[in-house]
Scaffold this active site. Sequence first.
Site, PDB file in Angstrom:
ATOM      1  N   TRP A 161       0.829  -1.207   0.000  1.00  0.00           N
ATOM      2  CA  TRP A 161       0.000   0.000   0.000  1.00  0.00           C
ATOM      3  C   TRP A 161       0.866   1.261   0.000  1.00  0.00           C
ATOM      4  O   TRP A 161       0.496   2.270  -0.595  1.00  0.00           O
ATOM      5  CB  TRP A 161      -0.977   0.000   1.185  1.00  0.00           C
ATOM      6  CG  TRP A 161      -0.360   0.131   2.540  1.00  0.00           C
ATOM      7  CD1 TRP A 161       0.088  -0.880   3.338  1.00  0.00           C
ATOM      8  CD2 TRP A 161      -0.099   1.341   3.268  1.00  0.00           C
ATOM      9  NE1 TRP A 161       0.602  -0.377   4.515  1.00  0.00           N
ATOM     10  CE2 TRP A 161       0.499   0.984   4.502  1.00  0.00           C
ATOM     11  CE3 TRP A 161      -0.322   2.693   3.016  1.00  0.00           C
ATOM     12  CZ2 TRP A 161       0.881   1.916   5.457  1.00  0.00           C
ATOM     13  CZ3 TRP A 161       0.056   3.624   3.977  1.00  0.00           C
ATOM     14  CH2 TRP A 161       0.653   3.237   5.172  1.00  0.00           C
ATOM     15  N   LYS A 193      -6.933   6.310   8.938  1.00  0.00           N
ATOM     16  CA  LYS A 193      -7.815   6.462  10.101  1.00  0.00           C
ATOM     17  C   LYS A 193      -8.559   7.792  10.123  1.00  0.00           C
ATOM     18  O   LYS A 193      -9.409   8.001  10.975  1.00  0.00           O
ATOM     19  CB  LYS A 193      -6.984   6.354  11.391  1.00  0.00           C
ATOM     20  CG  LYS A 193      -6.446   4.967  11.656  1.00  0.00           C
ATOM     21  CD  LYS A 193      -6.054   4.778  13.102  1.00  0.00           C
ATOM     22  CE  LYS A 193      -4.648   5.185  13.390  1.00  0.00           C
ATOM     23  NZ  LYS A 193      -3.616   4.246  12.981  1.00  0.00           N
ATOM     24  N   TYR A 255       7.506   3.267  17.367  1.00  0.00           N
ATOM     25  CA  TYR A 255       8.408   2.132  17.480  1.00  0.00           C
ATOM     26  C   TYR A 255       7.825   1.214  18.546  1.00  0.00           C
ATOM     27  O   TYR A 255       7.642   1.659  19.672  1.00  0.00           O
ATOM     28  CB  TYR A 255       9.837   2.526  17.855  1.00  0.00           C
ATOM     29  CG  TYR A 255      10.744   1.334  17.609  1.00  0.00           C
ATOM     30  CD1 TYR A 255      11.181   1.054  16.312  1.00  0.00           C
ATOM     31  CD2 TYR A 255      11.074   0.462  18.630  1.00  0.00           C
ATOM     32  CE1 TYR A 255      11.953  -0.061  16.058  1.00  0.00           C
ATOM     33  CE2 TYR A 255      11.844  -0.663  18.367  1.00  0.00           C
ATOM     34  CZ  TYR A 255      12.285  -0.919  17.084  1.00  0.00           C
ATOM     35  OH  TYR A 255      13.035  -2.041  16.822  1.00  0.00           O
ATOM     36  N   HIS A 261       8.255   0.464   6.589  1.00  0.00           N
ATOM     37  CA  HIS A 261       8.779   1.403   5.578  1.00  0.00           C
ATOM     38  C   HIS A 261       8.679   2.747   6.290  1.00  0.00           C
ATOM     39  O   HIS A 261       7.576   3.134   6.715  1.00  0.00           O
ATOM     40  CB  HIS A 261       7.926   1.383   4.304  1.00  0.00           C
ATOM     41  CG  HIS A 261       8.368   2.418   3.305  1.00  0.00           C
ATOM     42  ND1 HIS A 261       9.070   2.098   2.165  1.00  0.00           N
ATOM     43  CD2 HIS A 261       8.222   3.772   3.293  1.00  0.00           C
ATOM     44  CE1 HIS A 261       9.339   3.213   1.488  1.00  0.00           C
ATOM     45  NE2 HIS A 261       8.828   4.237   2.159  1.00  0.00           N
ATOM     46  N   HIS A 263       7.957   6.017   7.992  1.00  0.00           N
ATOM     47  CA  HIS A 263       6.879   6.991   7.829  1.00  0.00           C
ATOM     48  C   HIS A 263       6.734   7.803   9.101  1.00  0.00           C
ATOM     49  O   HIS A 263       7.122   7.346  10.181  1.00  0.00           O
ATOM     50  CB  HIS A 263       5.559   6.285   7.471  1.00  0.00           C
ATOM     51  CG  HIS A 263       5.164   5.230   8.439  1.00  0.00           C
ATOM     52  ND1 HIS A 263       5.628   3.924   8.364  1.00  0.00           N
ATOM     53  CD2 HIS A 263       4.358   5.270   9.529  1.00  0.00           C
ATOM     54  CE1 HIS A 263       5.125   3.214   9.357  1.00  0.00           C
ATOM     55  NE2 HIS A 263       4.344   4.012  10.094  1.00  0.00           N
TER      56      HIS A 263
HETATM   57  P1  M7G Z   1       2.297   2.243  11.924  1.00  0.00           P
HETATM   58  O1  M7G Z   1       2.947   2.934  13.044  1.00  0.00           O
HETATM   59  O2  M7G Z   1       3.157   1.448  10.998  1.00  0.00           O
HETATM   60  O3  M7G Z   1       1.150   1.278  12.396  1.00  0.00           O
HETATM   61  O4  M7G Z   1       1.531   3.367  11.114  1.00  0.00           O
HETATM   62  P2  M7G Z   1      -0.079   1.454  13.369  1.00  0.00           P
HETATM   63  O5  M7G Z   1      -0.156   2.869  13.814  1.00  0.00           O
HETATM   64  O6  M7G Z   1      -1.268   1.035  12.514  1.00  0.00           O
HETATM   65  O7  M7G Z   1       0.194   0.488  14.459  1.00  0.00           O
HETATM   66  C1  M7G Z   1       0.975   3.123   9.860  1.00  0.00           C
HETATM   67  C2  M7G Z   1      -0.083   4.167   9.611  1.00  0.00           C
HETATM   68  O8  M7G Z   1      -0.481   4.063   8.259  1.00  0.00           O
HETATM   69  C3  M7G Z   1      -1.330   3.988  10.476  1.00  0.00           C
HETATM   70  O9  M7G Z   1      -1.654   5.208  11.105  1.00  0.00           O
HETATM   71  C4  M7G Z   1      -2.378   3.527   9.483  1.00  0.00           C
HETATM   72  O10 M7G Z   1      -3.672   3.996   9.805  1.00  0.00           O
HETATM   73  C5  M7G Z   1      -1.900   4.113   8.174  1.00  0.00           C
HETATM   74  N1  M7G Z   1      -2.297   3.315   7.006  1.00  0.00           N
HETATM   75  C6  M7G Z   1      -2.342   1.978   6.927  1.00  0.00           C
HETATM   76  N2  M7G Z   1      -2.736   1.616   5.669  1.00  0.00           N
HETATM   77  C7  M7G Z   1      -2.883   0.230   5.218  1.00  0.00           C
HETATM   78  C8  M7G Z   1      -2.967   2.760   4.954  1.00  0.00           C
HETATM   79  C9  M7G Z   1      -3.401   3.012   3.617  1.00  0.00           C
HETATM   80  O11 M7G Z   1      -3.669   2.132   2.799  1.00  0.00           O
HETATM   81  N3  M7G Z   1      -3.487   4.334   3.282  1.00  0.00           N
HETATM   82  C10 M7G Z   1      -3.212   5.365   4.157  1.00  0.00           C
HETATM   83  N4  M7G Z   1      -3.357   6.612   3.735  1.00  0.00           N
HETATM   84  N5  M7G Z   1      -2.794   5.127   5.418  1.00  0.00           N
HETATM   85  C11 M7G Z   1      -2.674   3.843   5.812  1.00  0.00           C
END
Ligand code: M7G
Length: 327
Positions: A161, A193, A255, A261, A263
């Site tokens: 994604w 979210k 963390y 990846h 972010h």
């Molecule tokens: P994380 O810290 O890797 O995970 O953050 P967690 O906070 O879910 O534990 C990843 C962030 O990416 C989260 O805030 C997710 O809501 C957001 N996210 C996940 N996906 C699959 C997507 C997506 O497809 N599109 C967008 N825009 N955000 C996403």
Amino acid sequence: MSSDADHHEPEAKRAKTEDSNNTGDADIHLDLKDFAKFKFGEVLKEDPVRKTLALKATVDGSTDPAVVFLEKSAFTEECGKKILESDTTLKQTFHNDIYGSYTGFPQQELNGVKVTIIHPATGKHIAKFSAKESIIVNETPQLYKDVLLEHLKESAFNVQWVYNILEHRSEQERIVCEDADPETGFVLVPDLKWDGESLESLYLQALVHRRGLRSIRDLTADHLPLLRNIHDKGCEAIEKKYGVPASELRVYFHYQPSYYHLHVHFTSVQFDAPGTHVGKAHFLSTVINNLELVPDYYQRATLTYYLPRSDPLADKLRRATDGVSAE
Ligand code: M7G
């Protein structure tokens, strides 16, 4: 520290990770307009404070389950105005002197529920959305190398994604700001979210263009230009588009993250966003400062975080060390 080359998972290997969506099922999201194909399975987690409900569901024609995450949307000023001034019906529960309690039934478009659907959902998705007890982990650099990196090879969420966003294959129209520089560039998009409207719950993600940076563990002083760029341009773009100044933004890493990846999360300080607590969130400004003081800080630091007790990683860490203690 391992080299960038180590961080590139070959495509074939990624496809084998636990949440690969190569199941052969048709993409359920194409033209999905209702829940006709879905059947309730079980409640994974309910949160009356956040007004959310995570469900496991079966889907007609698919052997894989779905996770359906329901969230009552936050109110906006506009919404409050319409509820009062449009055709809302009221059902009185009781009244007592000057006090009255009612259930209101606003017009349909004001009653939206934010719905997130993951299909096909893997065991790892089900675990992520399930109720769980946590333990505290003190992850030393040695544990990171010996246990976590090995664990990620077998069990990491697919980041397709993220690549879809970076390569403009998905969410293209949602991009708030992009810097295409391969070293210091990133894409800023509203988080999955966020409904993209209510400024009180503002939530965006900056996804770095550079491949091979998994988490803050990989960061060194060499990445300071990237981190400063994300901070400055990200805040500037959010102020320009949403009118929220940098002083009202919480800018941080997770963390451990769910998705390896690199972010950066941008949320409104007015919003008690999930994952902003100690043991999960690391301010971008603190990360920058740590790297200014100690260039290899994140290769030398012990990082403390929460982990679901039932996470297979917890078992592996427990076996490798005594550094896991019940909360
Ligand atoms: P994380 O810290 O890797 O995970 O953050 P967690 O906070 O879910 O534990 C990843 C962030 O990416 C989260 O805030 C997710 O809501 C957001 N996210 C996940 N996906 C699959 C997507 C997506 O497809 N599109 C967008 N825009 N955000 C996403």
